[in-house]
Design a protein around this motif. Structure first.
Motif, PDB file in Angstrom:
ATOM      1  N   ASP A  26      -4.513  -8.933  -5.120  1.00 51.60           N
ATOM      2  CA  ASP A  26      -3.675  -8.653  -4.909  1.00 51.60           C
ATOM      3  C   ASP A  26      -3.079  -8.562  -3.237  1.00 51.60           C
ATOM      4  OD1 ASP A  26      -0.869 -10.477  -4.693  1.00 51.60           O
ATOM      5  OD2 ASP A  26      -0.534 -10.071  -6.958  1.00 51.60           O
ATOM      6  N   ARG A  29       0.383  -6.650  -4.302  1.00 47.59           N
ATOM      7  CA  ARG A  29       0.746  -5.734  -5.217  1.00 47.59           C
ATOM      8  C   ARG A  29       1.490  -4.375  -4.215  1.00 47.59           C
ATOM      9  NH1 ARG A  29      -4.660  -5.690  -8.192  1.00 47.59           N
ATOM     10  NH2 ARG A  29      -4.111  -6.944  -8.998  1.00 47.59           N
ATOM     11  N   THR A  30       1.805  -4.033  -5.442  1.00 45.10           N
ATOM     12  CA  THR A  30       2.135  -3.266  -3.808  1.00 45.10           C
ATOM     13  C   THR A  30       2.250  -1.660  -5.355  1.00 45.10           C
ATOM     14  OG1 THR A  30       4.714  -2.852  -5.297  1.00 45.10           O
ATOM     15  CG2 THR A  30       4.312  -4.459  -2.727  1.00 45.10           C
ATOM     16  N   ASP A  31       1.783  -1.496  -6.682  1.00 48.02           N
ATOM     17  CA  ASP A  31       1.018  -0.679  -7.020  1.00 48.02           C
ATOM     18  C   ASP A  31       0.464  -0.668  -8.128  1.00 48.02           C
ATOM     19  OD1 ASP A  31       3.820   1.522  -8.274  1.00 48.02           O
ATOM     20  OD2 ASP A  31       4.953  -0.196  -7.963  1.00 48.02           O
ATOM     21  N   LEU A  33      -2.594  -1.006 -10.954  1.00 48.49           N
ATOM     22  CA  LEU A  33      -2.822  -1.544 -12.444  1.00 48.49           C
ATOM     23  C   LEU A  33      -2.628  -0.246 -13.315  1.00 48.49           C
ATOM     24  CD1 LEU A  33      -5.279  -4.669 -11.960  1.00 48.49           C
ATOM     25  CD2 LEU A  33      -3.126  -4.737 -11.478  1.00 48.49           C
ATOM     26  N   GLN A  37      -2.742  -3.115 -17.585  1.00 48.16           N
ATOM     27  CA  GLN A  37      -3.232  -4.428 -16.803  1.00 48.16           C
ATOM     28  C   GLN A  37      -4.919  -4.879 -16.185  1.00 48.16           C
ATOM     29  OE1 GLN A  37      -0.133  -2.972 -13.818  1.00 48.16           O
ATOM     30  NE2 GLN A  37       1.178  -4.858 -13.856  1.00 48.16           N
ATOM     31  N   ALA A  51      -6.881  -1.492  -5.299  1.00 46.12           N
ATOM     32  CA  ALA A  51      -5.031  -0.748  -6.237  1.00 46.12           C
ATOM     33  C   ALA A  51      -4.604  -0.504  -4.433  1.00 46.12           C
ATOM     34  CB  ALA A  51      -5.501   0.583  -7.193  1.00 46.12           C
ATOM     35  N   ASN A  55       2.984   3.139  -2.519  1.00 51.67           N
ATOM     36  CA  ASN A  55       3.572   2.190  -3.131  1.00 51.67           C
ATOM     37  C   ASN A  55       4.582   1.807  -1.860  1.00 51.67           C
ATOM     38  OD1 ASN A  55       5.370   4.518  -3.113  1.00 51.67           O
ATOM     39  ND2 ASN A  55       5.619   4.437  -5.233  1.00 51.67           N
ATOM     40  N   ASP A 317      -1.137 -13.006 -11.625  1.00 52.65           N
ATOM     41  CA  ASP A 317      -0.773 -12.455 -10.297  1.00 52.65           C
ATOM     42  C   ASP A 317      -0.331 -11.564 -11.105  1.00 52.65           C
ATOM     43  OD1 ASP A 317       0.840 -14.061 -11.912  1.00 52.65           O
ATOM     44  OD2 ASP A 317       1.322 -16.046 -10.438  1.00 52.65           O
ATOM     45  N   ALA A 318       1.551 -10.777 -10.759  1.00 54.50           N
ATOM     46  CA  ALA A 318       2.024  -9.938 -11.041  1.00 54.50           C
ATOM     47  C   ALA A 318       2.256 -10.630 -12.392  1.00 54.50           C
ATOM     48  CB  ALA A 318       3.246  -9.356  -9.876  1.00 54.50           C
TER      49      ALA A 318
END
Ligand code: SAM
Length: 811
Positions: A26, A29-31, A33, A37, A51, A55, A317-318
């Motif tokens: 993704d 994504r900034t963090d 999982l 998750q 990942a 961040n 998605d998130a």
């Protein structure tokens, strides 16, 4: 033989298909999982997920540092000269803190693929951005490696047109490789710069610096299909083909010409990445890919270490994953409540806990893109008989050529040969055709009348028995085929089998007792020393006769590289003249220039401890290769280097003997290699071939193949000429001449330094087969030319003169 010698043949064939390992990425994504998750992503069927290493907190920190530095410089009232002074200190990013990342070592860490911050710009024109980006890269790679991540994807440069900046990018990657001794680095690049396939999001260089789909469309510029590959080639060359450097290729919506697809096929592909945007919708509204995409995927997935599939921005998605966390938590608390009370939840509890349908919905979470790829996985053609898993393990695996003349082969090696029926079938066909011709054309035989036999009128075949010899019989499979051909054609034979390997000779003796009814005359000898067959019925006098059909199989991956010509020279004096024949009648060696980065990297790794790594013609199941030349009139892709025909009509040594008797050959040696007597000079060969390459590329060496005419049947009664019985390993001929034959892998003549091939270049190959009367070796040289005008051709690159003399085949 310098063929492949250690696979399991056809027995291991299993009708299975390649497996797809599909991961999820993704880009927003900034963090990293959380464990739940991640578990949720696995619920969808994915095998792994990406990942981010750092961040938003870290991003903000770097941007703030960039801004404050620029403000500081601006506030210092520096003169233009002071500002331009290269020694003006730049900012240093302080070390990472736990606020900067949500990636930590944990149970899932080895199945997490780390993704470097997409906002760095290692290709930046601005030195400040380039420096900050390089620092971020180093911090991230080092930290990911500390956590135990196995591979880190690094966004590739967003353009390719500035060589200086590509070099700057490459240097940063080379430095990052040193930050992590065990982690794999994967450069993410588009297959070509297709509008729409760009990385989204701004970098430290700011917005609007790089082309977007819209800007490219406005500019209407022609796309340079090979620019992204060129960038990759520069980067990996700067990193000296580091075995920990791989590439992730973004698959475009419109596939390019097959030459470019094959180019990437040969590269160390770690991931194929598919964004949602490249899928089309089928009639039912589900994502699907074009037929040509399917073909490409099927081809790439048959590589031994097949790339992983990475689905990008296709969900979940998130929000879906956040929902998953709630769900997992509520299931956990509901089950805790249920188990703490009665065996069954109360109606109220059942009502408030996620319903069983909800549960089902979550467990069988599905993703249309994932399902489609799984469908493609199922739809692949099963492995064919020549794609057995054992054969696949030999893909691109370097083997030293066998030396069956100098060494004695093991039984297991013979067993491997015998595992391929195609070669023996072709031999049997050739022998049968030869015997049938003999019968039909009343050719004379060399068998001598047995004492007491009645005289036969002149002009008719005196004795219908053919004298056949199998020289280099191994464990005897060709002997069996000769006997079968004799039975099939009704041509009686006197049969000799010669073998110099004393161990195989023991096996032959047993075969003669148990299988051949003691009918075969077995001789343990080097065929070159053989005194000739003692005719049946003349044992008492020891009368030697001639051989009508000599059957040998001494061919190597390049035809003559196991010294078939030299061995046949030594025995051919026993072939009856003029009608006697050799099976094979002739063989030819063939070449084609190839790009072979994976094997080049392997050899480069070996070179420090093996000085002959680049001077050895390697036997290898060439697979991840790119044939770099194109077929143009007069210059095919595969070209014949030279030919050997047997028997030789005027052999040098026989000629000498005719003139001088058995006196040792004394020539003074002036004309021969290293002043040798020149006994083997007639087996020297030379070729000079020209290949034409349209797209630019790189060449790592020459692929070598062979073909052999085992027997050319005589013209039929109606005058028509039947097809010759042949075997071939040439990729463009094997299906026609000896389909599914796996006895020989091709040979690879490497180049110490890869040669870059500009567009429309011409490759000229010089190759020599050399000998000094005691050994045989090859020498090869490659030169690259381009046209600099109508009549002027410029040499742009040349290899050194390679030589396998140090690892020569011993006569
Ligand atoms: C490639 S193997 C072929 C064996 C067998 N004909 C087959 O097709 O399975 C070549 C054989 O020739 C034998 N050989 C090679 N050079 C020879 C020579 N000069 N004299 C006798 N045998 C030789 C080797 O020992 C080996 O057994």
């Amino acid at each position: 033989m310098s063929r492949q010698s250690s696979h399991g043949g056809y027995e291991n064939y299993q009708a299975s298909r390649p497996t797809f390992y599909i991961g999820q990425h993704d880009s927003g994504r900034t963090d990293a999982l959380t464990d739940s998750q991640y578990g949720r992503v696995l619920d969808y069927g994915f095998s792994f997920a990406t990942a981010p290493i750092t961040n938003k907190h870290f991003h903000d920190r770097v941007v703030a540092l960039q801004k404050s530095y620029l403000a500081d410089v601006a506030a210092r009232d520096l003169t233009a000269a002071e500002r331009a002074n290269p020694s003006l200190p730049g900012p240093t990013i302080p070390t990472l803190t736990d606020d900067d990342t949500s990636l930590f070592p944990g149970p899932n860490i080895t199945s997490i693929v780390a993704y470097c911050s997409p906002w760095i710009d290692l290709y930046a024109a601005d030195p400040l951005v380039a420096s900050l980006s390089r620092q971020v890269l180093n911090l991230e790679v080092a930290y990911a490696s500390f956590c135990g991540v196995r591979s880190v994807i690094i966004p590739g440069p967003r353009a390719d047109d500035d060589e200086k900046r590509v070099a700057q990018y490459g240097r940063a990657i080379q430095e990052a490789l040193r930050q992590a001794a065990r982690t794999i680095l994967v450069i993410h690049l588009p297959m070509y710069r297709e509008p729409g396939l760009e990385e989204k999001g701004d970098t430290l260089s700011g917005a609007g610096v790089y082309p977007t789909a819209a800007s490219t469309a406005v500019a209407g510029e022609e796309i340079d299909l090979y620019s992204a590959w060129d960038t990759w080639h520069t980067v990996r060359s700067m990193c000296a083909y580091d075995p920990r450097l791989f590439v992730a290729v973004r698959i475009p919506k419109r596939l390019p010409e097959t030459e470019l697809q094959t180019r990437w096929f040969a590269e160390p592909l770690h991931y194929l990445t598919f964004a949602a945007s490249i899928f089309q919708q089928n009639r039912a509204g589900f994502p699907s890919l074009s037929k040509s995409h399917q073909t490409l995927i099927n081809k790439y997935m048959r590589i031994k270490n097949a790339p992983y599939v990475l689905l990008s921005d296709v969900g979940p998605d998130a929000a879906e994953l956040a929902d998953a966390v709630d769900f997992h938590a509520s299931v956990a608390s509901a089950s805790a409540g249920a188990s703490s009370g009665a065996d069954f939840p109360s109606l109220a509890e059942a009502h408030s806990s996620p319903s069983s349908t909800d549960k089902k919905k979550h467990r069988s979470a599905s993703n249309a893109y994932f399902s489609y790829l799984k469908y493609l996985e199922r739809e692949q053609e099963p492995y064919t008989a020549t794609e057995t898993s054992t054969l696949a393990t030999f893909q691109d695996w370097l083997q030293s050529p066998l030396q069956p003349l100098a060494d004695n082969l093991e039984s297991a090696t013979y067993e491997v040969f015998e595992g391929d029926p195609v070669k023996y079938d072709q031999y049997e066909k050739a022998i049968t055709a030869a015997m049938a011709d003999w019968k039909r054309l009343n050719r004379p035989s060399s068998a001598l009348p047995r004492s007491g036999a009645a005289a036969v009128p002149a002009g008719t075949p005196t004795i219908p028995e053919l004298v056949v010899a199998v020289a280099g019989a191994g464990r005897g499979p060709l002997v069996t085929r000769v006997i079968r051909a004799s039975k099939a054609t009704g041509v009686p034979i006197q049969l000799w089998a010669l073998e110099k390997n004393q161990n195989a000779y023991v096996y032959l003796l047993r075969m003669n007792k148990q299988v051949w009814g003691g009918k075969v005359h077995l001789i343990k000898t080097d065929m070159r020393e053989w005194a000739g067959p003692i005719a049946e019925g003349h044992e008492a006098t020891g009368t030697v006769t001639k051989v009508d059909v000599l059957v040998t199989e001494l061919l190597g991956s390049f035809g003559d590289n196991e010294l078939s010509p030299e061995c046949l020279d030594g025995i051919q004096r026993h072939i009856a003249r003029p009608h006697g024949i050799s099976i094979p009648q002739s063989y030819t060696a063939h070449l084609s220039p190839i790009s072979y980065p994976k094997v080049y990297a392997e050899l480069a790794g070996r070179a420090p401890s093996d000085e002959n790594a680049f001077e050895t013609p390697w036997v290898v199941h060439l697979y991840a290769i790119d044939l770099v030349s194109q077929k143009v009139p007069g210059h095919p892709r595969f070209q014949q280097a030279w030919e050997f025909v047997h028997p030789v009509r005027l052999p040098f040594v026989e000629d000498w003997n005719a003139q001088h008797g058995l006196k040792k050959v004394q020539t003074g040696g002036g004309g021969a290699m290293t002043l040798a007597a020149g006994l083997n000079e007639h087996n020297v060969r030379h070729c000079h071939l020209k290949f034409v390459c349209r797209p630019r590329g790189v060449m790592h060496g020459l692929a070598g193949y062979f073909e052999s005419v085992l027997y050319q049947p005589a013209p039929a009664a109606n005058g028509s000429t039947p097809e010759p019985v042949e075997i071939s390993t040439r990729p463009d001929q094997i299906d026609r001449k000896s389909k599914d034959m796996i006895s020989w892998f091709p040979i690879f003549f490497p180049l110490k330094k890869p040669l870059y091939l500009p567009q429309d270049s011409e490759i000229e190959v010089s190759m020599w087969r050399q000998t000094d009367d005691s050994k045989v070796w090859y020498e090869w040289l490659v030169e690259v030319f381009v046209w600099a005008g109508q009549s002027s051709r410029v040499k742009v690159a040349a290899s050194e003169l390679h030589s396998s003399r140090n690892v020569a085949c011993l006569m």
